[in-house]
Design an enzyme around this catalytic site. Structure first.
Site, PDB file in Angstrom:
ATOM      1  CG  ASN A  52      -1.710  -0.832   2.025  1.00  0.00           C
ATOM      2  OD1 ASN A  52      -2.045  -1.688   0.275  1.00  0.00           O
ATOM      3  ND2 ASN A  52      -2.440  -1.505   2.171  1.00  0.00           N
ATOM      4  CG  HIS A 138     -10.739  -2.413   7.152  1.00  0.00           C
ATOM      5  ND1 HIS A 138      -9.993  -2.149   8.702  1.00  0.00           N
ATOM      6  CD2 HIS A 138      -9.952  -2.864   7.098  1.00  0.00           C
ATOM      7  CE1 HIS A 138      -8.699  -3.113   8.862  1.00  0.00           C
ATOM      8  NE2 HIS A 138      -8.871  -3.493   7.795  1.00  0.00           N
ATOM      9  CD  GLU A 181     -13.079   0.080   4.442  1.00  0.00           C
ATOM     10  OE1 GLU A 181     -12.178   0.407   3.368  1.00  0.00           O
ATOM     11  OE2 GLU A 181     -13.183  -1.434   4.479  1.00  0.00           O
ATOM     12  CB  SER A 185      -9.059  -1.404   1.874  1.00  0.00           C
ATOM     13  OG  SER A 185      -9.995  -2.628   2.759  1.00  0.00           O
ATOM     14  CG  ASP A 210     -10.790   4.014   7.886  1.00  0.00           C
ATOM     15  OD1 ASP A 210     -10.230   3.938   7.419  1.00  0.00           O
ATOM     16  OD2 ASP A 210     -10.283   2.296   9.204  1.00  0.00           O
ATOM     17  CG  HIS A 213      -6.864   2.059   1.479  1.00  0.00           C
ATOM     18  ND1 HIS A 213      -5.998   1.583   1.380  1.00  0.00           N
ATOM     19  CD2 HIS A 213      -7.867   1.262   2.377  1.00  0.00           C
ATOM     20  CE1 HIS A 213      -5.626   0.499   1.488  1.00  0.00           C
ATOM     21  NE2 HIS A 213      -6.842   0.341   2.738  1.00  0.00           N
ATOM     22  CE  LYS A 241      -3.985   0.650   4.987  1.00  0.00           C
ATOM     23  NZ  LYS A 241      -5.206   0.118   5.549  1.00  0.00           N
TER      24      LYS A 241
END
Ligand SMILES: *Cc1c(COP(=O)(O)O)cnc(C)c1O
Length: 388
Positions: A52, A138, A181, A185, A210, A213, A241
Site C-alpha cells: 500500500n 474494514h 470507509e 480497501s 475511515d 486508502h 499506507k
C-alpha cells in the site's frame, strides 16, 4: 491429550483450520524492499502490485533522514503513554499539523488504524445506540462497533437508499451512527461522502469515516475524502499506507478530542508512537501537498490498468482508484493465478474469504506512483498467460 474432564484443550485450533479449508489457510512470508516498485523474496526481485506504499514514501530519503535524526535526538522509544510522560514536542507538532492539514479543530494520534477504530467507536456508541455500517467495511470498524455493544445493521455496499430505509425504521430516542470507509480497501471504489453526510444530517446520526486508502491519494492536496469534509463528525487516517510509515490519527472537534483524552482506552493505556515513526509521519504530511504529479500519475496508470483489463473481458469490479481488484471467484483459482504471476516475477496477492465474501476471491492489484507503462505491460502479459 485429553484431560480427566474429557476435554482436548487445543481441539479448537485444529477445528478452526478444518473449518477454513486448505485454500483459505494463511501463512507468513518474508519480503525485503528494493529500490523502485520491487520487493525481494529470497534472491528474486518481484514487481510489487501488493503493497500500500502508493507514493513510494516508505523508501523516501527525506523521510529516512528525519526518522534517523529523530532517533538521535529523542531515542528509539517514547517510554510511556501520552498521558504519562510520552508526549514529546514531535507528537504535539504532528497533531497540530494534522489538524491544520485537515482543517479541523484538533487531531489525536493512535498507534495504528486498527487500534483507533477498535477503541474510538466504543466511546461513541453504547447499548442504547444503533449503528449502520457498510457491508464491506474494514474488520477494525466492525470490531469497534461490536465492542461498543450497540445494536448494529449492515447496509448494502454503497447503497444509500438501503441505508435511508434502515434509518427510517430506527426507533426514536436512540443514538444513531453511520460508519464506512471512504475508499474500500478490497474493491477500490469510493463512497459518496456528501450522500452519507446528507443522511447523517437528516437523521441526526454521528458520521464516522475511515480515510485510510484515500489519504495522500485523493482530494485536494491529498487530504482524502473525509478528513476535510466539514459534515463528517469523525475521520480517521493512517500513516501505514500512502504516508509510508505506521500509526494513525483521528480528526474531530476540540471537545471530542478532549473527551477521548479522558475516555479512549486505545489512547490512554498504550505507549506513545516511537519518535522516528512520528517524525516520518510528520514529514509525509508536510510533503503531501506537493505530490500532485505523483497522484495524477497514479490515477492515470490505474485507469490504464482498468481499461486494459476491461478490454480483455476481465472483471475489475467497481474500482475507481489505485486499488484494482481482479475478480476470480474461487480461492483455489485465485491462488493459482497469484502463483503463476509470481513465477513471472510479479507479486500480486490473492485475497480470499473471510477477508472478502465467499465466491469473490480476487487478485488485489495495487498501483504505486513509481509504476511505469512497461510495468503494466509486464503485468498484463503475465495475466494473459497465467489466467485468461
Ligand atoms: C489498513 C486499514 C486499517 C488499519 O490501519 P493500520 O494502521 O494498518 O492498523 C484501518 N482501516 C482501513 C480501512 C484500512 O485499510
Amino acid at each position: 491429550m485429553v484431560s480427566d474432564r474429557g476435554v482436548a484443550k487445543w481441539a479448537f485450533v485444529e477445528a478452526a483450520f478444518q473449518k477454513r479449508g486448505p485454500s483459505n489457510r494463511r501463512s507468513l512470508r518474508e519480503f525485503a524492499p528494493e529500490p523502485g516498485p520491487y520487493l525481494r523474496q529470497g534472491d528474486r526481485p518481484l514487481l510489487d502490485f501488493s503493497s500500500n506504499d502508493y507514493l513510494g514514501l516508505a523508501q523516501d530519503p527525506r523521510l529516512i533522514a528525519v526518522a534517523t535524526e529523530a532517533t538521535r535526538r529523542y531515542g528509539t522509544g517514547a517510554m510511556a503513554s501520552r498521558l504519562v510522560c510520552g508526549s514529546f514536542p514531535l507528537h504535539q507538532q504532528l497533531e497540530a499539523s494534522l489538524a491544520e492539514f485537515s482543517q479541523r479543530e484538533a487531531a489525536l494520534l493512535f498507534s495504528s488504524g486498527y487500534q483507533a477504530n477498535a477503541t474510538l467507536l466504543p466511546t461513541l456508541f453504547d447499548r442504547q445506540s444503533l449503528v449502520f455500517v457498510d457491508r464491506l467495511a474494514h474488520n477494525s470498524l466492525l470490531f469497534g462497533i461490536q465492542a461498543s455493544k450497540a445494536q448494529w445493521r449492515r447496509y448494502r455496499h454503497n447503497d444509500y437508499e438501503h441505508l435511508e430505509q434502515l434509518l427510517q425504521q430506527a426507533p426514536v430516542g436512540v443514538r444513531l451512527g453511520i460508519v464506512s470507509e471512504t475508499v474500500f480497501s478490497m474493491d477500490g471504489d469510493r463512497t459518496e461522502v456528501d450522500r452519507l453526510a446528507d443522511l447523517a444530517d437528516r437523521y441526526g446520526a454521528i458520521l464516522y469515516l475511515d480515510d485510510a486508502h484515500a489519504l495522500g491519494v485523493l482530494g485536494p492536496e491529498g487530504s482524502g475524502l473525509a478528513l476535510r469534509h466539514p459534515r463528517v463528525d469523525v475521520a480517521v487516517g493512517t500513516f501505514g499506507k500512502a504516508c509510508g510509515s505506521a500509526g494513525a490519527f483521528v480528526v474531530a472537534s476540540r471537545s471530542l478530542c478532549d473527551y477521548w483524552i479522558n475516555t479512549c482506552p486505545g489512547l490512554i493505556y498504550t505507549t506513545a508512537i516511537a519518535p522516528p515513526v512520528v517524525a516520518a509521519a510528520l514529514a509525509a504530511v508536510q510533503l503531501l501537498p506537493e505530490l500532485e504529479p505523483e497522484r495524477q500519475h497514479l490515477q492515470a496508470i490505474a485507469a490504464e490498468l482498468r481499461q486494459a483489463c476491461r478490454d480483455r473481458g476481465w472483471d475489475c469490479g467497481p474500482s475507481q482508484t489505485q486499488i484494482v481488484p481482479l475478480l476470480v471467484g474461487e480461492s483455489e483459482q485465485a491462488l493459482v493465478v497469484a502463483q503463476r504471476l509470481e513465477a513471472a516475477g510479479i507479486l500480486a496477492m490473492a485475497i480470499r474469504p473471510p477477508t472478502v465474501p465467499v465466491g469473490t476471491a480476487r487478485l488485489r492489484l495495487v498501483l504505486r506512483s513509481d509504476h511505469q507503462p512497461e510495468h503494466l505491460q509486464q503485468l498484463v502479459t503475465a495475466l494473459s498467460e497465467g489466467w485468461a
